[in-house]
Structures are given as C-alpha cells and as structure tokens.
Write a protein that holds these residues in place. Structure first.
Motif, mmCIF file in Angstrom:
data_model
loop_
_atom_site.group_PDB
_atom_site.id
_atom_site.type_symbol
_atom_site.label_atom_id
_atom_site.label_comp_id
_atom_site.label_asym_id
_atom_site.label_seq_id
_atom_site.Cartn_x
_atom_site.Cartn_y
_atom_site.Cartn_z
ATOM 1 N N PRO A 179 0.824 -1.219 0.000
ATOM 2 C CA PRO A 179 0.000 0.000 0.000
ATOM 3 C C PRO A 179 0.850 1.257 0.000
ATOM 4 C CG PRO A 179 0.004 -1.009 2.167
ATOM 5 C CD PRO A 179 0.714 -1.964 1.271
ATOM 6 N N ARG A 180 0.287 2.339 -0.559
ATOM 7 C CA ARG A 180 0.997 3.618 -0.622
ATOM 8 C C ARG A 180 0.009 4.770 -0.525
ATOM 9 N NH1 ARG A 180 0.016 5.312 -5.993
ATOM 10 N NH2 ARG A 180 -0.452 3.561 -7.384
ATOM 11 N N VAL A 181 0.494 5.914 -0.064
ATOM 12 C CA VAL A 181 -0.253 7.171 -0.053
ATOM 13 C C VAL A 181 0.658 8.251 -0.609
ATOM 14 C CG1 VAL A 181 -1.780 6.555 1.857
ATOM 15 C CG2 VAL A 181 0.408 7.651 2.343
ATOM 16 N N GLU A 182 0.056 9.331 -1.146
ATOM 17 C CA GLU A 182 0.877 10.370 -1.760
ATOM 18 C C GLU A 182 0.160 11.710 -1.776
ATOM 19 O OE1 GLU A 182 0.807 9.832 -6.353
ATOM 20 O OE2 GLU A 182 0.372 7.867 -5.456
ATOM 21 N N ALA A 183 0.956 12.772 -1.838
ATOM 22 C CA ALA A 183 0.465 14.133 -2.037
ATOM 23 C C ALA A 183 0.720 14.516 -3.485
ATOM 24 C CB ALA A 183 1.170 15.096 -1.098
ATOM 25 N N ILE A 184 -0.257 15.203 -4.108
ATOM 26 C CA ILE A 184 -0.221 15.485 -5.545
ATOM 27 C C ILE A 184 -0.288 16.996 -5.774
ATOM 28 C CG2 ILE A 184 -1.382 15.100 -7.757
ATOM 29 C CD1 ILE A 184 -2.686 12.616 -6.389
ATOM 30 N N LEU A 185 0.538 17.490 -6.690
ATOM 31 C CA LEU A 185 0.551 18.909 -7.041
ATOM 32 C C LEU A 185 0.939 19.043 -8.503
ATOM 33 C CD1 LEU A 185 0.236 21.718 -5.587
ATOM 34 C CD2 LEU A 185 2.734 21.760 -5.491
ATOM 35 N N GLY A 186 0.238 19.939 -9.245
ATOM 36 C CA GLY A 186 0.602 20.085 -10.646
ATOM 37 C C GLY A 186 -0.258 21.073 -11.406
ATOM 38 N N TYR A 187 -0.183 20.993 -12.723
ATOM 39 C CA TYR A 187 -0.899 21.894 -13.636
ATOM 40 C C TYR A 187 -2.155 21.211 -14.151
ATOM 41 C CZ TYR A 187 -2.025 24.427 -17.934
ATOM 42 O OH TYR A 187 -2.679 25.106 -18.927
ATOM 43 N N ASP A 188 -3.254 21.971 -14.230
ATOM 44 C CA ASP A 188 -4.553 21.436 -14.610
ATOM 45 C C ASP A 188 -5.179 22.320 -15.687
ATOM 46 O OD1 ASP A 188 -6.902 19.818 -14.373
ATOM 47 O OD2 ASP A 188 -7.810 21.391 -13.153
ATOM 48 N N LEU A 212 -3.871 25.491 -10.714
ATOM 49 C CA LEU A 212 -3.071 24.593 -9.898
ATOM 50 C C LEU A 212 -3.908 23.423 -9.401
ATOM 51 C CD1 LEU A 212 -0.305 24.163 -8.423
ATOM 52 C CD2 LEU A 212 -1.349 25.349 -6.468
ATOM 53 N N LEU A 213 -3.440 22.217 -9.641
ATOM 54 C CA LEU A 213 -4.088 20.996 -9.156
ATOM 55 C C LEU A 213 -3.429 20.567 -7.851
ATOM 56 C CD1 LEU A 213 -6.057 18.552 -10.078
ATOM 57 C CD2 LEU A 213 -3.898 17.402 -10.586
ATOM 58 N N TYR A 214 -4.233 20.113 -6.887
ATOM 59 C CA TYR A 214 -3.690 19.628 -5.622
ATOM 60 C C TYR A 214 -4.610 18.539 -5.071
ATOM 61 C CZ TYR A 214 -7.268 22.848 -3.878
ATOM 62 O OH TYR A 214 -8.451 23.502 -3.660
ATOM 63 N N GLY A 215 -4.032 17.606 -4.312
ATOM 64 C CA GLY A 215 -4.858 16.544 -3.761
ATOM 65 C C GLY A 215 -4.038 15.428 -3.160
ATOM 66 N N VAL A 216 -4.698 14.295 -2.946
ATOM 67 C CA VAL A 216 -4.069 13.127 -2.331
ATOM 68 C C VAL A 216 -4.462 11.877 -3.111
ATOM 69 C CG1 VAL A 216 -3.928 14.094 -0.016
ATOM 70 C CG2 VAL A 216 -6.004 12.888 -0.711
ATOM 71 N N GLY A 217 -3.624 10.862 -3.016
ATOM 72 C CA GLY A 217 -3.902 9.600 -3.680
ATOM 73 C C GLY A 217 -3.493 8.429 -2.812
ATOM 74 N N ALA A 218 -3.990 7.255 -3.155
ATOM 75 C CA ALA A 218 -3.646 6.031 -2.451
ATOM 76 C C ALA A 218 -3.709 4.876 -3.436
ATOM 77 C CB ALA A 218 -4.590 5.775 -1.280
ATOM 78 N N GLY A 219 -2.956 3.813 -3.144
ATOM 79 C CA GLY A 219 -2.963 2.676 -4.042
ATOM 80 C C GLY A 219 -2.336 1.453 -3.420
ATOM 81 N N TYR A 220 -2.336 0.386 -4.193
ATOM 82 C CA TYR A 220 -1.711 -0.863 -3.762
ATOM 83 C C TYR A 220 -1.029 -1.484 -4.973
ATOM 84 C CZ TYR A 220 -0.911 -5.237 -1.303
ATOM 85 O OH TYR A 220 -0.312 -6.313 -0.689
#
Length: 217
Positions: A31-40, A62-70
């Motif tokens: 499992p993983r979690v992450e912070a996301i930032l970029g151009y939209d 500006l795009l911002y958010g969070v993600g998770a996965g496995y």
C-alpha cells in the motif's frame, strides 16, 4: 587471541549483511499514499470549436490533492490499483455571461478517480508505467460576474489515461512525475435544491501534468 577477535568480527559481518538487506525490503510493493501537485487544464474537446473571440476555450490552474494505491511487484513488472481525490484553482476568467466551452462561468471542483496501472522496472529503483480508469469531476457554477461559487454544479463522467515515471527514494518513500488525459462525455446539472437534469452528452478534455511525493507501507 587477536586472530580469534578478527574471525569473530568477520563472522558477525557476514551474518549482519543479509539481515540489513532484508530490512530494506522490495520497492514498488504494498500500500501507498501520496500528495499530488501540478498543472490542470480543462477545455473544449476536439469535436468542438468555439474560438469566436468571446468564449473561453479553457480554464487552467493549480491541481492539488491526495492519492492512495496498492502495488504488486512481479519482478521486472509492477501492477496495481489506485484512487485519487483532487481539486483545482481553475476557473472562468471572463466576467460576462458568454458561453464558455458549453458550461458558462464555472470553477473546477473536486475530482474523483479510480483505476489501475502497470509498468516495467527500468532499473531496481525506477518504474515506468501507464494507467487508466474512471473519473468523475464537478464544475461549480459561479455567481454572476463574481468568483463566488453557487449551489449549482455540473457533474461530469469520463475516463482517464496517463503515463509516468516513479523513482524509489528508499524502501518507503518515492517521487513521481505523471501526465494524464481525461475525456468527459456525459454530464448532469445539479440545481441548488438538489434536483438534477437528465444526463446529456458533452465533449470536454482535461490535461494534467503532476508531481507526487509519497510513502509506501
């Protein structure tokens, strides 16, 4: 005595080396979690041409958010599932009431994504991958010629594809750079009282270039 001490130290080092290697553990697994930032950027699709000098062809920010996965490391390849919640500062820049890529004056709202990815290991610490899945986003209707959102919003359904490179910093942390393209083909308008229109067809494109930093458990 001195020879005995040297032999003991060498034996200890031989035992410790595999133990340290086991502590590092495999990368790109679990499992993983992450912070996301970029151009939209969201705009009229390829089937729509409203470049008449009055309407916005796009909104970006500006795009911002969070993600998770496995993820599962198969050796030379990695497969996994993932999800995201993001938001954006993108909004209509014009202050008049002209039609802007079919939605009027709007601000980009939250976006939900769920999908899968698959990639190959370019080296033990670098993953090159492609991804795809379902995306649902909102375009919040702005009040008059202000930047204030109303209680009305368009809800857009579509699909997303993308590609990226992930680099393992160590066994637990990673960084990613990714491009994503989303295509929205269906939408509903939700009114302030909660009622919604029937689903109608749209042609809206979305392009994103993002960076992520995350933690793998």
């Amino acid at each position: 005595m001195r020879k005995l001490m040297v032999a003991t130290l060498l034996a200890g080092a031989t035992v410790a080396t595999p133990a340290l290697a086991q502590d590092v553990g495999p990368t790109f697994t679990g499992p993983r979690v992450e912070a996301i930032l970029g151009y939209d950027r969201t705009g009229a699709g390829s089937d729509v041409d409203n470049d008449n000098g009055n309407d916005d062809q796009k909104i970006d920010g500006l795009l911002y958010g969070v993600g998770a996965g496995y993820d599962v490391n198969l050796g030379s390849a990695v497969v996994g599932v993932e999800g995201e919640w993001t938001n954006s500062t993108s909004k209509s820049s014009r202050r008049d009431y002209t039609d802007q890529f079919g939605f009027g004056r709007v601000k980009q709202g939250r976006d939900l994504y769920v999908g899968a990815r698959a990639g190959i290991l370019a080296d033990p610490a670098t993953l090159v991958y492609v991804k795809g899945g379902y995306t649902n986003t909102k375009l919040n209707v702005l009040a008059g010629n202000t930047n204030e959102s109303t209680d009305e919003a368009f809800k857009l359904n579509g699909w997303r594809i993308g590609a990226g490179v992930e680099r393992a910093i160590n066994a637990n942390t990673f960084a990613k750079v990714e491009y994503r393209y989303s295509k929205y083909e269906d939408a509903k308008l939700r009114f302030a009282d909660g009622a919604t229109t029937s689903e109608f067809g749209i042609d809206t494109d979305r392009h994103q270039v993002v960076g992520s930093v995350g933690w793998r458990f």
